[in-house]
Scaffold this motif. Structure first.
Motif, PDB file in Angstrom:
ATOM      1  N   GLU A   1       0.831  -1.205   0.000  1.00 14.91           N
ATOM      2  CA  GLU A   1       0.000   0.000   0.000  1.00 14.91           C
ATOM      3  C   GLU A   1       0.865   1.253   0.000  1.00 14.91           C
ATOM      4  O   GLU A   1       0.629   2.195  -0.766  1.00 14.91           O
ATOM      5  N   PHE A   2       1.887   1.277   0.849  1.00 12.46           N
ATOM      6  CA  PHE A   2       2.750   2.449   0.952  1.00 12.46           C
ATOM      7  C   PHE A   2       3.474   2.738  -0.359  1.00 12.46           C
ATOM      8  O   PHE A   2       3.749   3.889  -0.684  1.00 12.46           O
ATOM      9  N   LYS A   3       3.798   1.695  -1.090  1.00  9.76           N
ATOM     10  CA  LYS A   3       4.534   1.878  -2.334  1.00  9.76           C
ATOM     11  C   LYS A   3       3.701   2.524  -3.434  1.00  9.76           C
ATOM     12  O   LYS A   3       4.247   3.047  -4.405  1.00  9.76           O
ATOM     13  N   THR A   4       2.393   2.458  -3.307  1.00 14.31           N
ATOM     14  CA  THR A   4       1.548   2.912  -4.405  1.00 14.31           C
ATOM     15  C   THR A   4       0.781   4.195  -4.107  1.00 14.31           C
ATOM     16  O   THR A   4       0.099   4.712  -4.995  1.00 14.31           O
ATOM     17  N   VAL A   5       0.879   4.716  -2.879  1.00 17.49           N
ATOM     18  CA  VAL A   5       0.137   5.940  -2.576  1.00 17.49           C
ATOM     19  C   VAL A   5       0.956   7.168  -2.948  1.00 17.49           C
ATOM     20  O   VAL A   5       2.186   7.127  -3.015  1.00 17.49           O
ATOM     21  N   ASP A   6       0.266   8.265  -3.172  1.00 16.06           N
ATOM     22  CA  ASP A   6       0.904   9.535  -3.519  1.00 16.06           C
ATOM     23  C   ASP A   6       1.116  10.418  -2.295  1.00 16.06           C
ATOM     24  O   ASP A   6       2.101  11.155  -2.209  1.00 16.06           O
ATOM     25  N   LEU A   7       0.175  10.340  -1.359  1.00 16.47           N
ATOM     26  CA  LEU A   7       0.192  11.194  -0.182  1.00 16.47           C
ATOM     27  C   LEU A   7      -0.279  10.410   1.033  1.00 16.47           C
ATOM     28  O   LEU A   7      -0.933   9.369   0.907  1.00 16.47           O
ATOM     29  N   ALA A   8       0.026  10.941   2.217  1.00 15.15           N
ATOM     30  CA  ALA A   8      -0.484  10.382   3.461  1.00 15.15           C
ATOM     31  C   ALA A   8      -1.098  11.512   4.279  1.00 15.15           C
ATOM     32  O   ALA A   8      -0.859  12.697   4.014  1.00 15.15           O
ATOM     33  N   LEU A   9      -1.883  11.145   5.262  1.00 14.39           N
ATOM     34  CA  LEU A   9      -2.549  12.120   6.129  1.00 14.39           C
ATOM     35  C   LEU A   9      -2.130  11.921   7.578  1.00 14.39           C
ATOM     36  O   LEU A   9      -2.099  10.794   8.081  1.00 14.39           O
ATOM     37  N   GLY A  10      -1.822  13.035   8.245  1.00 15.51           N
ATOM     38  CA  GLY A  10      -1.608  13.002   9.673  1.00 15.51           C
ATOM     39  C   GLY A  10      -2.942  13.076  10.394  1.00 15.51           C
ATOM     40  O   GLY A  10      -4.001  12.852   9.818  1.00 15.51           O
ATOM     41  N   GLN A  11      -2.900  13.401  11.678  1.00 13.28           N
ATOM     42  CA  GLN A  11      -4.123  13.496  12.469  1.00 13.28           C
ATOM     43  C   GLN A  11      -4.809  14.836  12.222  1.00 13.28           C
ATOM     44  O   GLN A  11      -4.155  15.884  12.189  1.00 13.28           O
ATOM     45  N   PHE A  12      -6.140  14.800  12.084  1.00 10.18           N
ATOM     46  CA  PHE A  12      -6.894  16.014  11.816  1.00 10.18           C
ATOM     47  C   PHE A  12      -8.014  16.240  12.825  1.00 10.18           C
ATOM     48  O   PHE A  12      -8.996  16.918  12.541  1.00 10.18           O
ATOM     49  N   GLY A  13      -7.862  15.681  14.031  1.00  5.23           N
ATOM     50  CA  GLY A  13      -8.838  15.907  15.080  1.00  5.23           C
ATOM     51  C   GLY A  13      -8.628  17.246  15.764  1.00  5.23           C
ATOM     52  O   GLY A  13      -7.588  17.896  15.596  1.00  5.23           O
ATOM     53  N   THR A  14      -9.603  17.658  16.559  1.00  4.04           N
ATOM     54  CA  THR A  14      -9.507  18.932  17.283  1.00  4.04           C
ATOM     55  C   THR A  14      -8.976  18.759  18.697  1.00  4.04           C
ATOM     56  O   THR A  14      -8.827  19.739  19.423  1.00  4.04           O
ATOM     57  N   GLU A  15      -8.679  17.539  19.101  1.00  8.02           N
ATOM     58  CA  GLU A  15      -8.126  17.272  20.422  1.00  8.02           C
ATOM     59  C   GLU A  15      -6.776  17.983  20.572  1.00  8.02           C
ATOM     60  O   GLU A  15      -5.906  17.867  19.699  1.00  8.02           O
ATOM     61  N   PRO A  16      -6.567  18.752  21.662  1.00  7.89           N
ATOM     62  CA  PRO A  16      -5.318  19.516  21.830  1.00  7.89           C
ATOM     63  C   PRO A  16      -4.043  18.685  21.748  1.00  7.89           C
ATOM     64  O   PRO A  16      -2.989  19.198  21.381  1.00  7.89           O
ATOM     65  N   ARG A  17      -4.127  17.398  22.068  1.00 11.49           N
ATOM     66  CA  ARG A  17      -2.925  16.565  22.058  1.00 11.49           C
ATOM     67  C   ARG A  17      -2.326  16.452  20.652  1.00 11.49           C
ATOM     68  O   ARG A  17      -1.138  16.155  20.501  1.00 11.49           O
ATOM     69  N   VAL A  18      -3.133  16.697  19.637  1.00 11.93           N
ATOM     70  CA  VAL A  18      -2.629  16.658  18.260  1.00 11.93           C
ATOM     71  C   VAL A  18      -1.493  17.667  18.078  1.00 11.93           C
ATOM     72  O   VAL A  18      -0.555  17.423  17.309  1.00 11.93           O
ATOM     73  N   GLN A  19      -1.569  18.781  18.787  1.00  6.38           N
ATOM     74  CA  GLN A  19      -0.574  19.849  18.622  1.00  6.38           C
ATOM     75  C   GLN A  19       0.788  19.493  19.214  1.00  6.38           C
ATOM     76  O   GLN A  19       1.813  19.984  18.745  1.00  6.38           O
ATOM     77  N   ILE A  20       0.812  18.633  20.244  1.00  2.00           N
ATOM     78  CA  ILE A  20       2.063  18.413  20.982  1.00  2.00           C
ATOM     79  C   ILE A  20       2.667  17.033  20.794  1.00  2.00           C
ATOM     80  O   ILE A  20       3.772  16.777  21.264  1.00  2.00           O
ATOM     81  N   SER A  21       1.950  16.149  20.104  1.00  3.10           N
ATOM     82  CA  SER A  21       2.451  14.793  19.926  1.00  3.10           C
ATOM     83  C   SER A  21       2.777  14.535  18.448  1.00  3.10           C
ATOM     84  O   SER A  21       2.313  15.240  17.554  1.00  3.10           O
ATOM     85  N   ILE A  22       3.579  13.497  18.234  1.00  2.00           N
ATOM     86  CA  ILE A  22       3.912  13.076  16.872  1.00  2.00           C
ATOM     87  C   ILE A  22       3.424  11.641  16.727  1.00  2.00           C
ATOM     88  O   ILE A  22       3.974  10.725  17.342  1.00  2.00           O
TER      89      ILE A  22
END
Length: 318
Positions: A209-230
């Motif tokens: 799957e990874f070999k054939t995709v063009d892009l990936a998506l990170g987290q898009f939630g509104t939970e504040p932890r999204v800002q400080i975690s990887i």
């Protein structure tokens, strides 16, 4: 180097751990306690005279707050453990600079400035494909072809998966979204134009799957932890050189720059996708260029070799 593993936190296990520390105190100068065993720092502080290093990554209370809420017993218990464990440890390892700033703002105290070591990825899972990633095709000139985007990760408040799905469902003629989430509940609404991988898939299948995709998506939630975690999946994307769309002003920007990953406002995801289609050929070539930069940045900043060197430096300094 010795490794001590507790099967549980029952009294007899904790007593055995304390006795082990007593014996160890005559043989070594430092111990490393791994998350989520933060509570063991209290026993270690009492029975061990050497240096205590806590590889916390992030606070236990972050997870319990999201799962149970700030008024729950789990959150109060974990917060108590977090505060004490980080205060009494000689060295604390965290996952990002943003995490350090957040904890200091919340009143956490440390004996010394926390060390930042990124979590990385188990590269041997994908080693056979290390130099075999299929480059994003520079032949994307057919206007009817779709760009493929993958979201891989847990279904939780941080994922923002409902929002992501709504955005892509409205653009299914030009974009193919792949949701790779083994814990996606059966009640989650499925829509046409989205492919769902909800069973556990093998590493070889994931590589494919990874070999054939063009892009990936990170987290898009509104939970504040999204800002400080990887999110751990960020490192997987980077290992394969996949350009990734992330919310701007997050900890991910500590590693990757704007000419590698795409950083946008959450509400601009749809507009961003539309803008990418203004010239498909130019966009495809840009993805190729970014892919090479991402793989190089991964190698220099967060590969297993780099992370191991950072760990060894801590012990050498001690």
């Amino acid at each position: 180097t010795q490794v001590y593993r507790l099967d549980n936190f029952r009294i007899n296990e904790l007593v055995n751990f304390a006795l082990y520390l007593r014996r160890l105190d005559f043989e070594t100068t430092s111990i490393l306690i791994m998350s989520p065993a933060q509570v063991l720092t209290m026993i270690a502080r009492f029975f061990f005279k050497g240096t205590i290093i806590l590889d916390a990554g992030w606070p236990l209370s972050d997870s319990s707050r999201i799962r149970k809420g700030v008024n729950s017993y789990s959150y109060v218990k974990d917060l108590f453990i977090d505060v004490i464990a980080m205060k009494i440890s000689d060295e604390v390892i965290l996952e990002s600079k943003a995490q350090v700033r957040n904890l200091k703002a919340r009143g956490f105290k440390f004996r010394s400035e926390p060390v930042i070591i990124y979590t990385g990825v188990l590269e041997n899972r994908f080693e056979s494909s290390k130099n075999k990633r299929i480059q994003i095709a520079n032949t994307r000139t057919i206007k009817t072809s779709k760009f493929k985007v993958i979201f891989r990760g847990k279904y939780n408040k941080e994922s923002g998966l409902e929002y992501i799905q709504d955005i892509f469902a409205a653009r299914c003629d030009d974009w193919e979204l792949i949701v790779c989430s083994a814990d996606l509940p059966s009640s989650f609404p499925r829509v046409s134009g989205v492919r769902y991988l909800t069973q556990h898939i093998s590493d070889s299948e994931l590589i494919r799957e990874f070999k054939t995709v063009d892009l990936a998506l990170g987290q898009f939630g509104t939970e504040p932890r999204v800002q400080i975690s990887i999110a751990h999946k960020i490192y997987e994307y980077a290992f394969f050189g996949i350009p990734t769309i992330c919310i701007q002003d997050t900890a991910v920007e500590e590693i990757f720059e704007k000419d590698e990953f795409y950083f946008i406002k959450r509400e601009d995801l749809g507009r961003f996708l539309d803008n990418c289609l203004e010239d498909r050929d130019i966009f495809a070539k840009e993805l190729q260029k970014r892919s090479g930069k991402i793989r190089e940045k991964y190698r220099r900043a967060c590969s297993e070799v780099v992370i191991a060197q950072e760990f060894m430096k801590i012990f050498e300094d001690i």
